[in-house]
Design an enzyme around this catalytic site. Structure first.
Site: not given
Ligand code: CP3
Length: 377
Positions: A59, A63, A72, A108, A185
């Site tokens: 990540r 954010r 965003r 994602d 999911y």
């Molecule tokens: O910089 C990075 O790591 C690359 C981008 C990336 C995102 N999601 C962007 C994202 C990666 C590699 C992921 C993988 C991801 N997504 C996983 C596996 C990694 C982990 O965290 O265990 C999972 C389980 C998801 C599913 C997911 N996506 C969830 C549960 C959420 C909401 C929770 C949260 O952190 O907000 C997301 C949204 C998400 N994916 C965001 C980002 C930057 C936040 C969205 C936003 O901008 O509002």
């Protein structure tokens, strides 16, 4: 996928289950001449001396960055993922600003569920939602496992743009969710604390669960091979929720699919097998595949690595909450991890899970600099 020291040797012995199509062999130059990265990150993933301990952070684009929040405020999360130019910009800016050894594609793990037939949304404050989850064995009929990858061409376009504009000394990590985490999911319809619906489905309908895992596996192989063809230097599989399973259930329901997945990947890029809460699963994950095994923060890196043995590299394992500060404590615990790795080739420094949104950006940047300075030979 490289699992041996000598890349040529590992290419020749990469297992019987690889089933590239003739077309794939003809159209993909990597099949005959796998691209073998020589940057610090790729070298460390293959357990070769790298000059310093490479570092990137899960990540790293997100954010906690004011620039990301600003973007965003104008663009929805899915819209951002669907726009190759914006996704590329977010990926490159984060890696350049932090000076990490690798960039991770901005996307994602849940995007693949859309072309598989799931109705996906990200709801502000609530995280991901799937409005038509799998709840009965018959629901499997509407889940697509073949021909899914073509619909994700916007991801491959982002990979191409990133590889074009990212400084050459930074590697690009492509990724996908591992089948079990995606199945969680797809069945729950969103996040969950215990993944009870997903696990109950697995126990009640083992055949249907296996069929779902099979579809997710074949779709993911196609998807990742397309990312590799587009230029990804490394591939990470996120099995974020697999630590919820017992070792027994992991071996029965998950491990065979993970083996098929790793064996189906085109050769060349290094592969990282990541999960959380996996202290009881590490050897089984290693046996399923991956050049690198991800470690969360719960266990000591040196003990985990001793258990895993010399055949794999390790990635991790700072607690992401530590990045909330203070710096002295971050530095103290970072040094402990580096001391445990003891300069052995094959450590990629990372957090044990993703950066939290409330993290001060300067702590993140300082951490990357600190790891570089403390380990440069
Ligand atoms: O910089 C990075 O790591 C690359 C981008 C990336 C995102 N999601 C962007 C994202 C990666 C590699 C992921 C993988 C991801 N997504 C996983 C596996 C990694 C982990 O965290 O265990 C999972 C389980 C998801 C599913 C997911 N996506 C969830 C549960 C959420 C909401 C929770 C949260 O952190 O907000 C997301 C949204 C998400 N994916 C965001 C980002 C930057 C936040 C969205 C936003 O901008 O509002």
């Amino acid at each position: 996928m490289l699992s041996e020291q000598d890349p040529d040797e590992s290419f020749a012995s990469s297992g019987p289950l690889i089933t590239w199509t003739e077309t794939e062999r003809k159209t993909n130059p990597n099949v005959n001449t796998p691209k073998v990265g020589t940057n610090a990150f790729s070298l460390a993933c293959r357990r070769q001396p790298a000059g310093h301990t490479p570092v990137w952070l899960m990540r790293q684009a997100g954010r906690y960055q004011p620039e990301y929040r600003e973007l965003r405020s104008k663009v929805g999360f899915l819209e951002l993922c669907h726009s190759p130019e914006l996704a590329a910009q977010v990926t490159i800016d984060a890696a350049n600003w932090l000076d990490t050894d690798a960039a991770i594609l901005f996307a994602d793990i849940l995007l693949i569920l859309e072309p598989m037939g799931f109705d996906l949304a990200f709801v502000k404050g609530d995280g991901p939602a799937i409005y038509n989850p799998v709840r009965a064995a018959e629901d499997l009929d509407r889940v697509r496992g073949e021909g899914v990858a073509d619909a994700l061409s916007y991801v491959y376009e982002a990979v191409r743009l990133i590889r074009r504009d990212l400084p050459a000394h930074r590697d690009l990590i492509g990724f996908a969710g591992a089948p079990f985490t995606l199945a969680c999911y797809a069945i729950e319809g969103g996040g969950s604390r215990h993944y009870d619906k997903a696990k109950a489905f697995m126990y009640r309908n083992p055949e249907a669960f296996d069929a779902l895992m099979g579809k997710l596996t074949s779709a993911t192989v196609e998807y990742l091979n397309a990312q590799i063809r587009a230029g990804a230097d490394a591939i990470q599989l996120f099995d974020s929720w697999v630590g919820n399973l017992s070792l027994r259930d992991y071996r029965r329901f998950v491990q065979p699919h993970m083996k098929t997945l790793f064996e189906g990947l085109l050769p060349g890029p290094v592969t990282i097998h990541f999960g959380t809460d996996t202290g009881h699963l590490l050897e089984a994950q290693r046996d399923a595949g991956g050049d690198v095994i991800g470690l969360d923060w719960r266990a000591d890196l040196d003990q985990c690595w001793a258990r895993l043995g010399d055949s794999v590299a390790v990635q991790g394992n700072l607690d992401p909450v530590l990045l909330l500060g203070p710096w002295d404590e971050i530095e103290r615990q970072t040094r402990i991890i580096l001391d445990q790795a003891a300069g052995r080739p094959g450590h990629i420094f990372n957090l044990g899970h993703g950066i939290l949104p409330s993290t001060p950006p300067d702590n993140v940047r300082r951490l990357v600099d600190f790891v570089h300075e403390a380990t440069r030979s």
